[in-house]
Design an enzyme around this catalytic site. Structure first.
Site, PDB file in Angstrom:
ATOM      1  N   GLY A 240      38.889  30.409-103.109  1.00 42.24           N
ATOM      2  CA  GLY A 240      39.172  29.300-102.199  1.00 42.24           C
ATOM      3  C   GLY A 240      40.641  29.273-101.793  1.00 42.24           C
ATOM      4  O   GLY A 240      40.974  28.934-100.651  1.00 42.24           O
ATOM      5  N   ASP A 241      41.522  29.634-102.707  1.00 46.01           N
ATOM      6  CA  ASP A 241      42.963  29.645-102.402  1.00 46.01           C
ATOM      7  C   ASP A 241      43.290  30.776-101.424  1.00 46.01           C
ATOM      8  O   ASP A 241      44.080  30.594-100.488  1.00 46.01           O
ATOM      9  CB  ASP A 241      43.779  29.822-103.690  1.00 46.01           C
ATOM     10  CG  ASP A 241      43.499  28.707-104.684  1.00 46.01           C
ATOM     11  OD1 ASP A 241      43.177  27.592-104.243  1.00 46.01           O
ATOM     12  OD2 ASP A 241      43.601  28.964-105.901  1.00 46.01           O
TER      13      ASP A 241
END
Ligand code: ADP
Length: 303
Positions: A240-241
């Site tokens: 997600g990052d």
């Protein structure tokens, strides 16, 4: 320049044959130690894409803190707003089994030592954009205020913390909100379709990350979807990052990863392809800091 604000941790990733039952034991087949923490992962990935990136976060006075900060500096991240406070750096032991199932153990470290009173305009000076991750809601609110006063745009990827009521008022105050499907369903009644379409507007774009199924962007006026890339996932930590960094690089950062730019309007189709490419390359490697370089991502997208 993009500033990420939130957690900076030290991650110890242990690959094991199986997650042990209580009283059980498991064999470690691989160990990987590196900096982690959502905000730090995003800043690190942005620097890897060749963009100017800074981090607002906190570490303890121990060796883990020094290693995590030094590593970011080596990667090109501006760590002037990383503060060192008395106490232990937050360490996460991420245990991953052969099927990719994950278990996390953490100490009570100092990764939330920056309170709202410590937020200063100087922290965002010279920046174009501030990216917030899961952190103290009062600090996040203070950062939004400082960013707004300086005329900067703000994105927010609250992660699991989204379910805390204290975050609710902040969700309307950001230009871009990033959520995975579970988080989107927790805030809006459905992760796709009318509720989320109605909640989105050109002033509050909503991005929904759908794991192996890619991601969608809702602008209120339009909906864009990209199906993602079929890859073999080894470790989804940090996906997600890496996705957020790709999305920000392609929108705020104006980085096109090998494709000629399409003008002033954000090209969300391209931004989703870039973000999904960044996420897909990250899940193919162990650890949270496995986002691709700009060259590797451009090559992957050109395939
Ligand atoms: P989060 O990690 O924040 O919970 P997701 O699990 O949706 O969010 O993953 C973020 C992004 O990483 C996805 O939108 C996608 O681009 C990429 N990704 C995650 N898992 C996979 C996978 N198995 N195959 C390909 N891409 C993936």
């Amino acid at each position: 320049r993009i500033i990420a604000a939130g957690h900076l941790n030290w991650d110890v990733t242990l690959r094991v044959t199986a997650l042990p039952d209580p009283d059980g034991e498991a064999q470690i087949t691989e160990q990987h130690r590196a900096g982690g923490g959502s905000a730090a992962n995003v800043a690190s990935a942005l620097a890897g894409f060749g963009l100017a990136a800074g981090l607002i976060g906190s570490v303890g006075t121990d060796q883990h803190g020094r290693m995590a900060t030094r590593e970011l500096r080596t990667q090109g991240v501006d760590t002037d707003s990383v503060v060192t406070v008395e106490g232990e750096t937050t360490v996460k032991y991420i245990v991953v089994d052969e099927a990719g199932e994950v278990m996390v153990l953490a100490n009570d470290g100092v990764n939330e030592a920056i309170g709202p009173e410590a937020v200063e305009p100087a922290m965002v000076e010279g920046a174009d954009h501030v990216h917030l991750t899961g952190q103290r809601p009062d600090t996040a609110a203070a950062l939004i205020e400082v960013a707004n006063a300086a005329g900067l745009t703000v994105s927010f990827d609250p992660g699991r913390r989204i379910e805390q009521r204290a975050f609710e008022p902040l969700l309307d105050q950001v230009d871009v909100l990033l959520l995975n499907e579970r988080e989107a369903t927790a805030v809006f009644p459905a992760a796709s379709g009318p509720p989320i379409e109605r909640a989105a507007s050109p002033d509050r774009v909503i991005v929904v990350k759908r794991g192996a199924d890619g991601a969608s962007v809702y602008t209120g006026d339009e909906t864009h979807h990209h199906p993602g890339f079929a890859v073999e996932a080894v470790d989804t930590t940090g996906a997600g990052d890496a996705f957020a960094a790709g999305f920000l690089a392609a929108t705020v950062g104006g980085e096109s990863f090998g494709r000629p730019g399409s003008g002033a309007e954000p090209d969300y189709e391209r931004a989703l392809a870039v973000a999904n490419g960044s996420g897909a390359l990250t899940v193919q490697a162990a650890g949270a800091r496995s986002a691709p370089s700009r060259v590797a991502l451009a090559a992957f997208l050109a395939e």
